[in-house]
Design an enzyme around this catalytic site. Structure first.
Site, PDB file in Angstrom:
ATOM      1  N   THR A  40       1.276  -1.113  -0.306  1.00  0.00           N
ATOM      2  CA  THR A  40      -0.171   0.200   0.096  1.00  0.00           C
ATOM      3  C   THR A  40       0.986   1.251  -0.035  1.00  0.00           C
ATOM      4  O   THR A  40       0.135   2.448  -0.287  1.00  0.00           O
ATOM      5  CB  THR A  40      -0.991  -0.150   1.219  1.00  0.00           C
ATOM      6  OG1 THR A  40      -1.522  -1.286   1.134  1.00  0.00           O
ATOM      7  CG2 THR A  40      -1.465   1.250   0.915  1.00  0.00           C
ATOM      8  N   HIS A  43       1.800   2.291  -3.500  1.00  0.00           N
ATOM      9  CA  HIS A  43       1.488   3.005  -4.477  1.00  0.00           C
ATOM     10  C   HIS A  43       0.553   3.999  -4.106  1.00  0.00           C
ATOM     11  O   HIS A  43       1.075   4.925  -4.308  1.00  0.00           O
ATOM     12  CB  HIS A  43      -0.270   2.262  -4.311  1.00  0.00           C
ATOM     13  CG  HIS A  43      -0.510   0.910  -4.264  1.00  0.00           C
ATOM     14  ND1 HIS A  43      -0.506   0.174  -5.812  1.00  0.00           N
ATOM     15  CD2 HIS A  43      -0.947  -0.518  -4.282  1.00  0.00           C
ATOM     16  CE1 HIS A  43      -0.665  -0.754  -6.155  1.00  0.00           C
ATOM     17  NE2 HIS A  43      -0.643  -1.274  -4.588  1.00  0.00           N
TER      18      HIS A  43
END
Ligand code: NAD
Ligand code: ZN
Length: 341
Positions: A40, A43
């Site tokens: 995450t 990202h």
């Protein structure tokens, strides 16, 4: 304090001086010792479409960590300064139907530490006391800093009974590998894992899977033959986010098999629903961790000999964050830790 801040709406992350977070009356202030970099965070680092629509800038990010309580809000009970802690990264609303029924992991209004609100790539972090997880002495700071992804792995691996069953895991990232270790610990018979990356397959072998294969070289039908299986896998765990991997899994499941889906596809995935229907498959989506049953199970499995340390492959001081993110971006790593002490 020092923090790794998503300071601008463009790829990158920046080490900055920011104010220490304010501690509300139901919050604790945590001095971070270790944090770990998650997919995450990559990202967010790479500033993809999901990050652009989700993450406010500027904000310190990060949500996998271990540290120590240094300050308590006036209403906080049950904790003391000096307690070693980690924390559940999903902050739940407390007033939706599921929260009120005690099913907090099903809350429809979660806010994510380091995603929607300031995170743990910082010297200090504040979270509500209800999200704090006190660490047993036997769990060191390194293991404690990866309880969040280990929790994803545990939630997925224990979603269905694996005792005496044959398990297929697609995707040998850190979470897939930890799920394999949990399935082994929980007495599955064969635990087969697939990936396209030879380094990750090697790490999976080190963690004791039955077989780790690249599906481009060895088909799952061939794997079944090698293992003397004839009816397909009983439990599947999709941990790659790849549509191809999921379709391959569907085609190799036993009738009545169960599939737990954790991997997040980057776009819509088409499958042949006839397989789901005629094989009478059960497919369950998995998000986050059960609060706090997954945390309890993780701790108990660590106490009873489960070793996930090999998943941690790199360690850097936080000042070396550029190298740490570079290693993560290469895909040739397990979990990468930042040291904030
Ligand atoms: P990761 O990206 O490190 O691992 C995914 C692995 O899948 C990689 O090693 C990749 O090589 C492999 N892969 C890609 N295509 C494949 C294919 N066709 N067949 C087999 N393997 C293939 O991710 P991770 O940190 O281990 O997390 C696993 C997945 O879970 C990711 O999709 C992540 O986004 C997702 N995730 C979901 C939750 C949740 O709450 N649902 C939480 C954390 C992570
Ligand atoms: Zn809720």
């Amino acid at each position: 304090m020092k923090a790794l801040v998503k300071a601008r709406a463009e790829p990158g992350i920046w080490l900055q001086d920011v104010p220490e977070p304010a501690v509300g009356h139901n919050d604790v202030l945590i001095k971070v010792h270790r944090s770990a970099i998650c997919g995450t965070d990559m990202h967010i680092y790479n500033w993809d479409a999901w990050a652009q629509k989700t993450v406010p800038v500027p904000m310190a990010v990060g949500h996998e960590y271990a540290g120590e309580i240094v300050e308590l809000g006036s209403e906080v009970r049950g904790f003391q300064t000096g307690d070693r802690v980690s924390g559940e990264g999903h902050i739940t609303c407390g007033h939706c139907r599921n929260c009120r029924a005690g099913r907090r992991h099903l809350c429809r209004n979660t806010s994510g530490v380091g995603v929607n609100r300031p995170g743990a790539f910082a010297e200090y972090l504040t979270i509500p006391a209800t999200n704090v997880f006190k660490l047993p002495a036997a769990i060191d700071d390194e293991i404690a800093s990866i309880l969040d992804p280990f929790g994803n792995a545990t939630h997925t691996a224990l979603a269905f009974n694996v005792v005496g069953e044959d398990v297929l895991i697609t995707g040998a990232g850190p979470i897939g590998i930890m799920a394999a270790a949990v399935a082994r610990h929980a007495a599955a018979r064969h635990v087969v894992i697939t990936d396209l990356n030879p380094d990750r397959l090697e790490l999976a072998r080190k963690m004791g899977v039955t077989l780790a294969v690249d599906p481009r070289d060895t088909s799952l039908a061939e794997v079944q033959r090698q293992l003397g299986m004839s009816e397909g896998f009983d439990v599947g765990m999709e941990m790659s986010g790849s549509g191809q991997a999921f379709r391959d899994m569907l085609a190799n499941m036993a009738h009545g098999a169960k599939i737990a889906m954790l991997g997040i596809p980057s776009r819509e995935v088409a499958i042949d629903w006839n397989t789901v229907i005629f094989s009478m498959l059960t497919i369950k989506g998995i998000y986050g961790r059960e609060m706090y049953e997954t945390w309890y199970k993780m701790t108990v499995m660590l106490h009873s000999g489960l070793d996930i340390k090999p998943v941690i492959t790199h360690r850097f001081p936080y000042t070396d964050f550029e190298r740490a993110f570079g290693v993560m971006d290469s895909g040739n790593s397990g979990r990468v830790l930042l040291n904030w002490e």
